[in-house]
Write a protein that holds these residues in place. Sequence first.
Motif, PDB file in Angstrom:
ATOM      1  N   SER A  82      58.722  17.548  13.469  1.00 31.58           N
ATOM      2  CA  SER A  82      59.360  16.477  14.235  1.00 31.58           C
ATOM      3  C   SER A  82      58.599  15.155  14.243  1.00 31.58           C
ATOM      4  CB  SER A  82      59.642  16.941  15.670  1.00 31.58           C
ATOM      5  OG  SER A  82      58.471  17.366  16.306  1.00 31.58           O
ATOM      6  N   PRO A  83      57.251  15.124  14.120  1.00 32.84           N
ATOM      7  CA  PRO A  83      56.605  13.795  14.054  1.00 32.84           C
ATOM      8  C   PRO A  83      56.997  12.981  12.823  1.00 32.84           C
ATOM      9  CG  PRO A  83      55.005  15.470  14.684  1.00 32.84           C
ATOM     10  CD  PRO A  83      56.237  16.197  14.236  1.00 32.84           C
ATOM     11  N   ASP A  84      57.479  13.637  11.776  1.00 31.35           N
ATOM     12  CA  ASP A  84      57.798  12.935  10.533  1.00 31.35           C
ATOM     13  C   ASP A  84      59.259  12.528  10.417  1.00 31.35           C
ATOM     14  OD1 ASP A  84      55.187  13.178   9.630  1.00 31.35           O
ATOM     15  OD2 ASP A  84      55.572  15.118   8.672  1.00 31.35           O
ATOM     16  N   ALA A  85      60.158  13.306  11.042  1.00 22.01           N
ATOM     17  CA  ALA A  85      61.578  13.040  10.852  1.00 22.01           C
ATOM     18  C   ALA A  85      62.381  13.699  11.961  1.00 22.01           C
ATOM     19  CB  ALA A  85      62.041  13.571   9.486  1.00 22.01           C
ATOM     20  N   GLU A  86      63.615  13.227  12.139  1.00 21.83           N
ATOM     21  CA  GLU A  86      64.485  13.796  13.168  1.00 21.83           C
ATOM     22  C   GLU A  86      64.717  15.280  12.887  1.00 21.83           C
ATOM     23  OE1 GLU A  86      69.139  13.390  14.327  1.00 21.83           O
ATOM     24  OE2 GLU A  86      68.004  11.501  14.324  1.00 21.83           O
ATOM     25  N   THR A  87      64.384  16.095  13.855  1.00 23.16           N
ATOM     26  CA  THR A  87      64.458  17.548  13.711  1.00 23.16           C
ATOM     27  C   THR A  87      65.293  18.121  14.842  1.00 23.16           C
ATOM     28  OG1 THR A  87      62.263  17.599  12.680  1.00 23.16           O
ATOM     29  CG2 THR A  87      63.109  19.676  13.576  1.00 23.16           C
ATOM     30  N   ALA A 123      75.626  27.593   8.373  1.00 28.78           N
ATOM     31  CA  ALA A 123      74.538  26.621   8.208  1.00 28.78           C
ATOM     32  C   ALA A 123      74.117  26.431   6.764  1.00 28.78           C
ATOM     33  CB  ALA A 123      73.332  27.058   9.035  1.00 28.78           C
ATOM     34  N   ARG A 124      74.297  27.451   5.934  1.00 33.79           N
ATOM     35  CA  ARG A 124      73.870  27.432   4.525  1.00 33.79           C
ATOM     36  C   ARG A 124      72.423  26.960   4.375  1.00 33.79           C
ATOM     37  NH1 ARG A 124      77.946  28.906   1.479  1.00 33.79           N
ATOM     38  NH2 ARG A 124      80.085  28.605   2.203  1.00 33.79           N
ATOM     39  N   PRO A 125      71.468  27.729   4.885  1.00 37.83           N
ATOM     40  CA  PRO A 125      70.064  27.312   4.840  1.00 37.83           C
ATOM     41  C   PRO A 125      69.517  27.252   3.423  1.00 37.83           C
ATOM     42  CG  PRO A 125      70.249  29.570   5.611  1.00 37.83           C
ATOM     43  CD  PRO A 125      71.643  29.030   5.549  1.00 37.83           C
ATOM     44  N   LYS A 126      68.578  26.352   3.222  1.00 38.29           N
ATOM     45  CA  LYS A 126      67.854  26.229   1.949  1.00 38.29           C
ATOM     46  C   LYS A 126      66.575  27.067   1.994  1.00 38.29           C
ATOM     47  CE  LYS A 126      67.039  24.017  -2.029  1.00 38.29           C
ATOM     48  NZ  LYS A 126      66.806  22.554  -2.034  1.00 38.29           N
ATOM     49  N   ILE A 127      66.013  27.192   3.200  1.00 40.01           N
ATOM     50  CA  ILE A 127      64.804  27.995   3.413  1.00 40.01           C
ATOM     51  C   ILE A 127      65.124  29.079   4.433  1.00 40.01           C
ATOM     52  CG2 ILE A 127      62.436  27.959   4.301  1.00 40.01           C
ATOM     53  CD1 ILE A 127      62.185  25.109   3.296  1.00 40.01           C
ATOM     54  N   GLY A 128      64.723  30.298   4.138  1.00 41.24           N
ATOM     55  CA  GLY A 128      64.926  31.402   5.068  1.00 41.24           C
ATOM     56  C   GLY A 128      63.606  32.080   5.381  1.00 41.24           C
ATOM     57  N   ILE A 129      63.321  32.275   6.661  1.00 37.08           N
ATOM     58  CA  ILE A 129      62.084  32.915   7.101  1.00 37.08           C
ATOM     59  C   ILE A 129      62.407  34.272   7.690  1.00 37.08           C
ATOM     60  CG2 ILE A 129      60.130  32.772   8.698  1.00 37.08           C
ATOM     61  CD1 ILE A 129      60.384  29.730   8.592  1.00 37.08           C
ATOM     62  N   GLU A 130      61.763  35.306   7.148  1.00 33.22           N
ATOM     63  CA  GLU A 130      61.913  36.679   7.658  1.00 33.22           C
ATOM     64  C   GLU A 130      60.581  37.093   8.276  1.00 33.22           C
ATOM     65  OE1 GLU A 130      64.497  38.715   7.676  1.00 33.22           O
ATOM     66  OE2 GLU A 130      65.935  37.899   6.202  1.00 33.22           O
ATOM     67  N   LEU A 131      60.575  37.304   9.587  1.00 30.00           N
ATOM     68  CA  LEU A 131      59.329  37.549  10.304  1.00 30.00           C
ATOM     69  C   LEU A 131      58.935  39.015  10.368  1.00 30.00           C
ATOM     70  CD1 LEU A 131      60.014  35.066  13.209  1.00 30.00           C
ATOM     71  CD2 LEU A 131      58.324  34.778  11.389  1.00 30.00           C
ATOM     72  N   LYS A 132      59.855  39.857  10.820  1.00 28.64           N
ATOM     73  CA  LYS A 132      59.502  41.256  11.050  1.00 28.64           C
ATOM     74  C   LYS A 132      60.773  42.050  11.289  1.00 28.64           C
ATOM     75  CE  LYS A 132      56.885  44.233  14.256  1.00 28.64           C
ATOM     76  NZ  LYS A 132      56.227  45.000  13.187  1.00 28.64           N
ATOM     77  N   VAL A 133      60.755  43.302  10.881  1.00 25.91           N
ATOM     78  CA  VAL A 133      61.833  44.227  11.205  1.00 25.91           C
ATOM     79  C   VAL A 133      61.284  45.239  12.202  1.00 25.91           C
ATOM     80  CG1 VAL A 133      63.437  45.969  10.355  1.00 25.91           C
ATOM     81  CG2 VAL A 133      62.927  43.955   8.958  1.00 25.91           C
ATOM     82  N   GLY A 134      61.858  45.250  13.397  1.00 26.64           N
ATOM     83  CA  GLY A 134      61.392  46.161  14.436  1.00 26.64           C
ATOM     84  C   GLY A 134      62.556  46.793  15.166  1.00 26.64           C
ATOM     85  N   MET A 135      62.266  47.358  16.333  1.00 25.61           N
ATOM     86  CA  MET A 135      63.257  48.129  17.068  1.00 25.61           C
ATOM     87  C   MET A 135      64.084  47.297  18.045  1.00 25.61           C
ATOM     88  SD  MET A 135      63.333  51.268  16.106  1.00 25.61           S
ATOM     89  CE  MET A 135      64.107  52.124  17.476  1.00 25.61           C
ATOM     90  N   ALA A 136      63.875  45.980  18.113  1.00 24.67           N
ATOM     91  CA  ALA A 136      64.685  45.149  19.007  1.00 24.67           C
ATOM     92  C   ALA A 136      66.165  45.311  18.657  1.00 24.67           C
ATOM     93  CB  ALA A 136      64.274  43.687  18.878  1.00 24.67           C
ATOM     94  N   HIS A 137      67.002  45.499  19.672  1.00 22.65           N
ATOM     95  CA  HIS A 137      68.459  45.665  19.513  1.00 22.65           C
ATOM     96  C   HIS A 137      68.816  46.890  18.671  1.00 22.65           C
ATOM     97  CE1 HIS A 137      68.634  41.621  21.124  1.00 22.65           C
ATOM     98  NE2 HIS A 137      67.940  41.167  20.101  1.00 22.65           N
ATOM     99  N   LEU A 194      69.602  16.346   4.635  1.00 23.60           N
ATOM    100  CA  LEU A 194      69.406  17.417   5.607  1.00 23.60           C
ATOM    101  C   LEU A 194      68.967  18.699   4.920  1.00 23.60           C
ATOM    102  CD1 LEU A 194      69.745  18.517   8.547  1.00 23.60           C
ATOM    103  CD2 LEU A 194      72.091  19.126   7.902  1.00 23.60           C
ATOM    104  N   THR A 195      67.884  19.299   5.420  1.00 27.94           N
ATOM    105  CA  THR A 195      67.446  20.617   4.977  1.00 27.94           C
ATOM    106  C   THR A 195      67.576  21.582   6.147  1.00 27.94           C
ATOM    107  OG1 THR A 195      65.863  19.718   3.384  1.00 27.94           O
ATOM    108  CG2 THR A 195      65.519  21.990   4.108  1.00 27.94           C
ATOM    109  N   VAL A 196      68.205  22.709   5.904  1.00 24.92           N
ATOM    110  CA  VAL A 196      68.390  23.728   6.942  1.00 24.92           C
ATOM    111  C   VAL A 196      67.394  24.858   6.719  1.00 24.92           C
ATOM    112  CG1 VAL A 196      70.000  25.338   8.037  1.00 24.92           C
ATOM    113  CG2 VAL A 196      70.838  23.151   7.126  1.00 24.92           C
ATOM    114  N   ILE A 205      66.565  23.396  12.211  1.00 25.39           N
ATOM    115  CA  ILE A 205      65.955  24.721  12.318  1.00 25.39           C
ATOM    116  C   ILE A 205      66.925  25.604  13.086  1.00 25.39           C
ATOM    117  CG2 ILE A 205      63.967  26.033  13.103  1.00 25.39           C
ATOM    118  CD1 ILE A 205      62.368  23.401  13.087  1.00 25.39           C
ATOM    119  N   SER A 206      67.376  26.664  12.459  1.00 28.95           N
ATOM    120  CA  SER A 206      68.390  27.514  13.053  1.00 28.95           C
ATOM    121  C   SER A 206      67.857  28.931  13.250  1.00 28.95           C
ATOM    122  CB  SER A 206      69.637  27.557  12.158  1.00 28.95           C
ATOM    123  OG  SER A 206      70.648  28.357  12.727  1.00 28.95           O
TER     124      SER A 206
END
Length: 470
Positions: free
Chosen positions: A134-139, A185-199, A111-113, A167-168
């Motif tokens: 998802s076409p390659d493996a259970e996601t 979850a202890r993710p192995k990969i982390g994606i940071e998209l954008k820092v904005g004014m939401a919340h 499992l990769t998170v 995918i969390s």
Amino acid sequence: MITLTFGEIAAAVSGRFEAAGTDASEFTPVSGYVETDSREIEPGGIFVAKPGDVTDGHRFVGPAVDNGAALAIVEHTVDVAVAQIVVPDAVIALGALAAEVVRRVKAAGDLTVIGITGSNGKTTTKNLLGAILSPDAETVMPRNSFNNTVGAPTTMLRVTEGTRYLISEMGASGPGHIARLAALARPKIGIELKVGMAHAGGFGGIEQTAAAKTELVAALPADGVAILNRDDPRVVAMADKTPARVVWFGEHDESDIRASDIVVTATGTHFTVITPDGDSIPVSFKVLGEHHVWNALAALAAARELGVPMDVAVRRLESVSRAERWRMEVMGGRDGVTIINDAYNASPDSMSAALKTLALVTERGQRTVAVLGAMSELGEFSGEEHDRIGLLAVRLGIDQLVVVGPEARRLHISAINEGSWAGESVYVETADDAYEYLEQQLRAGDTVLVKSSNSVGLRFLGDRLGELFS
């Protein structure tokens, strides 16, 4: 969920098992889905009786059992014939169970998170990456925008022994929220998209928001990967805060996964993706809006790290027809009227991006119409941010602005002050009022954007308009 006994669940959540009038024992196995909504329970499921702001989940243990619940996690014993595990805090127990399940699946399998955060684009990126993997493996990935302290663990608990990718989405409305989810979850990969004014109201400002979003990459392991937006200076600053290897995406020349030649049309977004291997691959992306190119690049970068060939990833990306229900969803068509229903959520950044897209995709001679409601959770910044959107709408030359609801009225006033004196901006109290106005005013060839925060409910107005012109 993986199969666990009632006793194993009790140990994981530091709870006390009670048979509660059933013949269940601590050795009874269960593997159903875990839910906090009794209406979502399926036979063999686990119901978590979470106290809420409006009602108490303990009132719904009975209906959950009627729907087939085999176990209830409760904060006090309930007089219902169902096995129960009593815990001090049901939400903390939900997270603890999720952490244990993810730990076991990682230990036993492959499992990769992948964790995703950002002020905008989390759900879109999640869907794009899911379509690639998802076409390659259970996601396993969230339904809708399940990304808080309840939704994220509920998603984690849907993994099985055969799950390859989790995918969390990791959302937050205050400091420490993302750190708690990352610890589960202890993710192995982390994606940071954008820092904005939401919340922004919950964080206290954009710099505090940036600090909170950094919690994801700070939690990555040294052998992990931080996928960062090279075009956002606040995300760039996160590179020094993570022990993981950094992979950049964006339009910047230093991006590892880079977009060029971006063209936005009413049928989608076209660009070329350039890889570190020197490949240049044209992409015909059906999701509307230049701002979604970042989300596409982030998904492609993650897929590449997971071993998906870039040409395969691009082909799967191109198969995605919309970001998500009510997110830049193109509707209508009769008499050449296009409805863009983007009213699932709204922040200053996403509102600006949607207005710019409206201006870009409308052909010469056609009218642009923006139907806008309030942006919520901005706190003390609400007034000035609504002012800014009103000014932007005028400066983009939006032909007709329809502002809905008292919380957004300041947007209308700002548009008038900027020069919309001749009816270019109209204010109405309710979505019904807006529908009646638009039903009479829209004409052939109009392109209509409907945009607001989820709580305002304009997504349903968008649906009505889409049906009217279908």
